[in-house]
Write an enzyme that holds these catalytic residues in place. Structure first.
Site, PDB file in Angstrom:
ATOM      1  N   ASN A   1       0.868  -1.186   0.000  1.00  0.00           N
ATOM      2  CA  ASN A   1       0.000   0.000   0.000  1.00  0.00           C
ATOM      3  C   ASN A   1       0.902   1.232   0.000  1.00  0.00           C
ATOM      4  OD1 ASN A   1      -1.800   2.046   0.526  1.00  0.00           O
ATOM      5  ND2 ASN A   1      -2.281   1.397   2.623  1.00  0.00           N
TER       6      ASN A   1
ATOM      7  N   LYS B   1       0.143   4.363  -0.371  1.00  0.00           N
ATOM      8  CA  LYS B   1      -0.427   5.606   0.166  1.00  0.00           C
ATOM      9  C   LYS B   1      -0.089   6.767  -0.785  1.00  0.00           C
ATOM     10  CE  LYS B   1      -0.126   3.437   4.618  1.00  0.00           C
ATOM     11  NZ  LYS B   1       0.052   3.521   6.051  1.00  0.00           N
TER      12      LYS B   1
ATOM     13  N   HIS C   1      -9.479   1.308   5.293  1.00  0.00           N
ATOM     14  CA  HIS C   1      -8.178   1.515   5.936  1.00  0.00           C
ATOM     15  C   HIS C   1      -8.348   2.527   7.073  1.00  0.00           C
ATOM     16  CE1 HIS C   1      -4.046   2.758   6.577  1.00  0.00           C
ATOM     17  NE2 HIS C   1      -3.672   1.633   5.974  1.00  0.00           N
TER      18      HIS C   1
ATOM     19  N   GLU D   1      -6.701   4.965   7.926  1.00  0.00           N
ATOM     20  CA  GLU D   1      -6.504   6.366   7.511  1.00  0.00           C
ATOM     21  C   GLU D   1      -7.761   6.919   6.847  1.00  0.00           C
ATOM     22  OE1 GLU D   1      -2.810   5.738   5.413  1.00  0.00           O
ATOM     23  OE2 GLU D   1      -1.896   5.232   7.341  1.00  0.00           O
TER      24      GLU D   1
ATOM     25  N   GLU E   1      -5.114  -4.633  11.008  1.00  0.00           N
ATOM     26  CA  GLU E   1      -4.050  -3.637  11.144  1.00  0.00           C
ATOM     27  C   GLU E   1      -4.269  -2.824  12.416  1.00  0.00           C
ATOM     28  OE1 GLU E   1      -2.145  -2.564   7.132  1.00  0.00           O
ATOM     29  OE2 GLU E   1      -3.893  -1.312   7.355  1.00  0.00           O
TER      30      GLU E   1
ATOM     31  N   GLY F   1       2.731   2.530  10.536  1.00  0.00           N
ATOM     32  CA  GLY F   1       3.656   3.627  10.266  1.00  0.00           C
ATOM     33  C   GLY F   1       4.398   4.116  11.504  1.00  0.00           C
TER      34      GLY F   1
ATOM     35  N   SER G   1       3.768  -1.852  10.185  1.00  0.00           N
ATOM     36  CA  SER G   1       5.228  -1.870  10.306  1.00  0.00           C
ATOM     37  C   SER G   1       5.865  -3.219   9.959  1.00  0.00           C
ATOM     38  CB  SER G   1       5.650  -1.411  11.706  1.00  0.00           C
ATOM     39  OG  SER G   1       5.181  -0.094  11.946  1.00  0.00           O
TER      40      SER G   1
HETATM   41  P1  PGA Z   1       3.025   0.446   7.472  1.00  0.00           P
HETATM   42  O1  PGA Z   1       1.548   0.672   6.867  1.00  0.00           O
HETATM   43  O2  PGA Z   1       3.520  -0.870   6.939  1.00  0.00           O
HETATM   44  O3  PGA Z   1       3.834   1.610   6.939  1.00  0.00           O
HETATM   45  O4  PGA Z   1       2.890   0.436   8.944  1.00  0.00           O
HETATM   46  C1  PGA Z   1       0.643  -0.391   6.764  1.00  0.00           C
HETATM   47  C2  PGA Z   1      -0.690   0.089   6.215  1.00  0.00           C
HETATM   48  O5  PGA Z   1      -1.127   1.183   6.585  1.00  0.00           O
HETATM   49  O6  PGA Z   1      -1.325  -0.595   5.403  1.00  0.00           O
END
Ligand code: PGA
Length: 272
Positions: free
Chosen positions: A29, A31, A114, A116, A186, A192, A232
């Site tokens: 992903n 983003k 997601h 976000e 998640e 992140g 992460s």
């Molecule tokens: P990350 O993001 O691996 O940077 O923690 C995962 C995601 O938001 O799908």
């Protein structure tokens, strides 16, 4: 070579041979990242790479770059999808894209719900369920994301919260459509942040979700729904996380931006 070294090597061999047959779904992903030049460089690196046959490899780039994916990945095993779309056929929805447009460029997957989208763009469970339904109608596989925040984890019944997110997210689709959905757990506190959930935490939550899916949808379907972990994930932790019970693959943000680390993760999941 002492006994410890020997044990480590043997363990490594066992894991590698396990991963040579186990199937994983690996989703990147991106983003809101990368320039056109960076995308071209990434695609040049991965388009000639042998990801093997057993795993499914997917990347979700920002929409303006989808044409490059169509151009460069046509004859490869790497699939791609969208990070977002609006759940209507077409019309006056300024700034949005439809799934028909995504399909036009060869997308096969869409990330839905997601954290976000839920927190920054205020997308609620009801809207998320419409998006899941819309994916199914458009023959796009939805990756339904669920996950608790730190406060919920510490102070509330976060497992019940996850169950509710699944129930709501899947509320508009029929049982015979469940074979086309993917769920990604998640935990928000691990996205992140560099703070990964431990393999034990992942295993505990995944086994809980798996049990719920089996109890709720019956064992045939409940066992088969791919259950990804995200938060992460990187080359240094993916092996231990992949050993956790009920993990069918990964949703990877940061570490999917770099072709080398994305390839490294995939190599590990191929037992290389
Ligand atoms: P990350 O993001 O691996 O940077 O923690 C995962 C995601 O938001 O799908």
């Amino acid at each position: 070579m002492d006994r410890m070294d020997l044990e480590r090597i043997i363990r490594q061999e066992i894991i590698n041979s396990l991963f040579q047959t186990q199937e994983f779904l690996v989703v990147g992903n991106w983003k809101m990242n990368k320039t056109k030049q960076e995308v071209i460089e990434f695609l040049n690196k991965i388009s000639g790479y042998d990801f093997g046959q057993k795993n499914t490899v997917v990347v979700a780039p920002p929409n303006p770059y989808l044409y490059l994916f169509e151009e460069k990945l046509r004859y490869t095993k790497v699939l791609y999808g969208v990070q977002n779309f609006y759940p209507e056929e077409k019309g006056a929805f300024t700034g949005e894209i439809s799934l028909a447009m995504a399909r036009d460029f060869g997308c096969k997957y869409a990330i839905v719900g997601h954290s976000e989208r839920r927190t920054i763009f205020m997308e609620c469970d009801e809207f998320t369920s419409r998006k899941v339904e819309f994916c199914i109608k458009n023959s796009i596989k939805p990756i339904l994301c669920i996950g608790e925040n730190l406060k919920q984890r510490k102070e509330e019944d976060y497992k019940q919260f996850l169950v509710n997110q699944i129930k709501e997210g899947l509320s508009l689709i029929g049982e015979n459509e469940l074979s086309n959905i993917i769920i990604a757990y998640e935990p928000i506190w691990a996205i992140g942040t560099g703070e990964t959930a431990t393999p034990e935490q992942v295993e505990e939550t995944h086994m809980f979700i798996r049990k719920f899916l089996i109890d709720h949808f019956g064992s045939e379907i409940g066992k088969e729904i791919p259950l990804l972990y995200g938060g992460s994930v990187k080359p240094s932790n993916v092996k231990e996380l992949a050993l956790a019970e009920s993990v069918s693959g990964f949703l990877i943000g940061g570490a999917s931006l770099n072709a080398q680390s994305f390839i490294e993760i995939n190599d590990i999941l191929n037992g290389k």
